[in-house]
Design a protein around this motif. Structure first.
Motif, PDB file in Angstrom:
ATOM      1  N   ALA A  43      48.864-140.005  25.115  1.00  0.00           N
ATOM      2  CA  ALA A  43      48.924-140.425  23.597  1.00  0.00           C
ATOM      3  C   ALA A  43      48.296-139.301  22.659  1.00  0.00           C
ATOM      4  N   THR A  44      48.950-138.867  21.497  1.00  0.00           N
ATOM      5  CA  THR A  44      48.579-137.970  20.670  1.00  0.00           C
ATOM      6  C   THR A  44      48.329-139.037  19.556  1.00  0.00           C
ATOM      7  N   LEU A  45      46.849-138.966  18.911  1.00  0.00           N
ATOM      8  CA  LEU A  45      46.392-139.699  17.881  1.00  0.00           C
ATOM      9  C   LEU A  45      46.224-138.805  16.686  1.00  0.00           C
ATOM     10  N   GLN A  56      46.586-143.814  13.789  1.00  0.00           N
ATOM     11  CA  GLN A  56      47.980-144.092  14.830  1.00  0.00           C
ATOM     12  C   GLN A  56      48.151-143.283  15.976  1.00  0.00           C
ATOM     13  N   VAL A  57      48.900-143.866  16.763  1.00  0.00           N
ATOM     14  CA  VAL A  57      49.488-142.828  18.054  1.00  0.00           C
ATOM     15  C   VAL A  57      50.653-142.293  17.454  1.00  0.00           C
ATOM     16  N   ILE A  58      50.874-141.204  17.280  1.00  0.00           N
ATOM     17  CA  ILE A  58      52.026-140.327  16.661  1.00  0.00           C
ATOM     18  C   ILE A  58      52.957-139.737  17.763  1.00  0.00           C
ATOM     19  N   ALA A 108      51.379-126.330  23.183  1.00  0.00           N
ATOM     20  CA  ALA A 108      52.086-125.490  22.055  1.00  0.00           C
ATOM     21  C   ALA A 108      52.212-126.034  20.900  1.00  0.00           C
ATOM     22  N   ASP A 109      52.841-127.124  20.956  1.00  0.00           N
ATOM     23  CA  ASP A 109      53.223-128.161  19.904  1.00  0.00           C
ATOM     24  C   ASP A 109      51.913-129.040  19.924  1.00  0.00           C
ATOM     25  N   ILE A 110      50.805-128.956  19.067  1.00  0.00           N
ATOM     26  CA  ILE A 110      49.728-129.624  19.303  1.00  0.00           C
ATOM     27  C   ILE A 110      50.019-131.202  19.265  1.00  0.00           C
ATOM     28  N   LYS A 111      51.040-131.660  18.255  1.00  0.00           N
ATOM     29  CA  LYS A 111      51.095-132.951  17.995  1.00  0.00           C
ATOM     30  C   LYS A 111      52.116-133.508  19.162  1.00  0.00           C
ATOM     31  N   ALA A 112      52.965-132.823  19.713  1.00  0.00           N
ATOM     32  CA  ALA A 112      53.939-133.215  20.679  1.00  0.00           C
ATOM     33  C   ALA A 112      53.875-132.468  22.075  1.00  0.00           C
ATOM     34  N   PRO A 113      52.812-132.772  22.763  1.00  0.00           N
ATOM     35  CA  PRO A 113      52.776-131.899  23.987  1.00  0.00           C
ATOM     36  C   PRO A 113      53.921-132.218  24.888  1.00  0.00           C
ATOM     37  N   LYS A 114      54.303-131.286  25.947  1.00  0.00           N
ATOM     38  CA  LYS A 114      55.317-131.443  26.774  1.00  0.00           C
ATOM     39  C   LYS A 114      54.798-130.956  28.244  1.00  0.00           C
ATOM     40  N   ASN A 417      32.901-147.352  11.925  1.00  0.00           N
ATOM     41  CA  ASN A 417      33.890-146.941  11.014  1.00  0.00           C
ATOM     42  C   ASN A 417      34.946-148.112  10.964  1.00  0.00           C
ATOM     43  N   GLU A 418      34.864-148.985  10.013  1.00  0.00           N
ATOM     44  CA  GLU A 418      35.703-150.186   9.777  1.00  0.00           C
ATOM     45  C   GLU A 418      37.280-149.557   9.372  1.00  0.00           C
ATOM     46  N   ASN A 419      37.483-148.523   8.881  1.00  0.00           N
ATOM     47  CA  ASN A 419      38.799-147.926   8.620  1.00  0.00           C
ATOM     48  C   ASN A 419      39.384-147.498   9.833  1.00  0.00           C
ATOM     49  N   PHE A 420      38.921-147.525  10.950  1.00  0.00           N
ATOM     50  CA  PHE A 420      39.627-146.805  12.038  1.00  0.00           C
ATOM     51  C   PHE A 420      39.854-147.867  13.160  1.00  0.00           C
ATOM     52  N   PHE A 421      40.876-148.254  13.611  1.00  0.00           N
ATOM     53  CA  PHE A 421      41.145-149.106  14.730  1.00  0.00           C
ATOM     54  C   PHE A 421      42.397-148.776  15.367  1.00  0.00           C
ATOM     55  N   VAL A 422      42.460-148.230  16.529  1.00  0.00           N
ATOM     56  CA  VAL A 422      43.732-148.086  17.107  1.00  0.00           C
ATOM     57  C   VAL A 422      43.875-149.111  18.285  1.00  0.00           C
ATOM     58  N   ASP A 423      45.096-149.798  18.206  1.00  0.00           N
ATOM     59  CA  ASP A 423      45.350-150.962  18.910  1.00  0.00           C
ATOM     60  C   ASP A 423      46.174-150.787  19.844  1.00  0.00           C
TER      61      ASP A 423
END
Length: 450
Positions: A43-45, A56-58, A108-114, A417-423
């Motif tokens: 997962a890339t966050l 968010q998981v992107i 190589a694509d940091i947000k979308a590894p292959k 950090n109350e603003n950060f929660f990944v579910d």
């Protein structure tokens, strides 16, 4: 990721602390051990607070097969190769702890590894008689080294697997491992020609879950091994005995001139410090976390220290107590006398935690990853699928949390950090479990300086 004129990583730990803030975080997410028949995935966050998809998981990269149990992972290159401009931190090495399959992932694509390559377990067994890959560290010569916890039958002590720069199997690293009964984590410090490794158990012992009878039978590790880094052989072992049952993550100071390091013993729930004095390696216990009586439990419940790390400036050590539910920060300016400076509760059996964004925290704090500047500590709650199902069965239904803790690096202290929660309970294929975490630009548990 290259910096300045040189290779990957940073010229020094001090330079790493001044790097750009992390914007992306990778974690492995698992369906192994749950009722969902889907492959585990990377997962890339998004961890950039200025981004609309913050927390968010992107992106999700599923592995080709079901049942790998992705666990720990690492890079093909880190700061150990900083002096080599031909190297780059581009490929992640992601083993399956249960399948023994090793995945090479291109970022190589940091947000979308292959997916780049898969090394099948049959080839590893045939060439090395090893299984159950765990810790991944790159070496300065371009090889990748992986601690392997079992032989082809799932027995200890395992060994160390080497991959070459093309991710082909190059053989086993160790030449003489007398006295090693089990294997787990390792860290090397070349300026002192030393590597330290720890012991969990044989895969056939821990795969099914935890059995107290295995402790009495001596099926869990309690030794630290010091290796001659150039000769690939054990030169000294320390038996921590009943006070050091299941020593897991080993962490050297990041300063490559230092001989100080720490290890957390999970079952005994204490922290040990090692260093070299007058030409001899020495080990001492420096922190004890007392067990606690919990209704319905046959024995006082140990805190179960399952992860530990050191800030890049070598000032603080952090560790997680998976069963009790707290994360602690200690000032280790004096390594023999750590001073408790921060503590937060995020789940656990003791019921001391509050909800975050209306979420009840299932499970306890487990894997930790600290930002290079030491100010943000990320935490997940999954340990190992069968152990999760035994101690926190609700994780399989609710999925993991991934939290971020703010760290006071001046005066000490921790705050959620109350603003950060990944579910991870809201994942498209159903609830998954999150384990180890990495940043594209390096982190506090992967980079080593030579």
């Amino acid at each position: 990721m290259a910096h300045a004129c040189c290779g990957p990583g940073y010229a020094s730990p001090e330079a790493a602390t001044k790097a750009e803030r992390e914007k992306v975080l990778y974690t492995v997410a698992l369906y192994t051990g749950s009722s969902i028949v889907e492959p585990d995935y990377l997962a890339t966050l998004d961890v950039d607070p200025n981004s609309p998809t913050y927390a968010q998981v992107i992106h999700r990269l599923p592995m080709p097969y079901v049942g790998d149990e992705l666990h720990h992972f690492g890079w093909n290159a880190c700061s150990s190769c900083h002096g080599d401009a031909s190297k780059s931190r581009r490929f992640m090495v992601i083993p399956g702890q249960r399948s023994s399959r090793i995945h090479i992932v291109d970022t190589a694509d940091i947000k979308a590894p292959k997916l780049h390559k898969v090394i099948e377990p049959e080839e590893i067994k045939e060439k090395t008689n090893l299984t159950a890959p765990h810790t991944v560290h790159c070496l300065a010569d371009g090889h990748v080294m992986i601690s392997m916890l079992g032989d082809s039958e799932g027995n200890g002590p395992g060994g160390f697997l080497l991959l070459d720069e093309n991710f082909d199997i190059a053989g086993r690293w160790e030449r003489k491992a007398d006295g090693m009964r089990f294997n787990y984590d390792f860290w090397y410090q070349p300026r002192h020609n030393i590597m330290v490794s720890s012991e969990w158990a044989a895969p056939k012992t821990y795969y099914p879950g935890f059995d107290l009878n295995d402790v009495a039978a001596g099926n869990y590790g309690h030794q630290l091994h010091f290796w001659d880094w150039s000769k690939h052989e054990i030169i000294q072992s320390f038996d921590l005995d009943q006070e050091g049952l299941i020593p897991l993550e080993v962490r050297f100071h990041h300063n490559p001139d230092s001989t100080h390091g720490f290890v957390g013993a999970a079952l005994s729930s204490n922290v040990w410090h090692w260093h070299k004095s007058n030409g001899h390696w020495q080990v001492e216990k420096v922190i004890d976390v007392p067990s606690v009586e919990v209704e319905g439990w046959p024995i006082p419940v140990p805190s179960l220290i399952t992860d530990i790390l050191i800030s890049m400036d070598d000032r603080y050590v952090y560790f997680s107590n998976w069963l009790h539910g707290d994360i602690r920060q200690y000032d280790i300016t004096d390594p023999s006398h750590p001073k408790l400076t921060g503590q937060v509760w995020v789940g656990g059996l003791l019921g001391k935690t509050a909800e975050i964004q209306s979420h009840k925290l299932t499970g306890g704090p487990q894997m930790l990853q600290l930002s290079l500047d030491g100010k943000r500590l990320y935490v997940t709650n999954s340990l190992f699928s069968t152990w999760d199902n035994q101690f926190y069965p609700d994780i399989a239904k609710a999925g993991s949390y991934l939290l971020q803790i703010d760290c006071d690096t001046e005066n000490g202290g921790l705050k959620i950090n109350e603003n950060f929660f990944v579910d991870f309970g809201k994942e498209p294929a159903g609830p998954s479990r999150a384990h180890e975490m990495r940043y594209p630009g390096g982190d506090s548990t992967s980079d080593i300086w030579i």
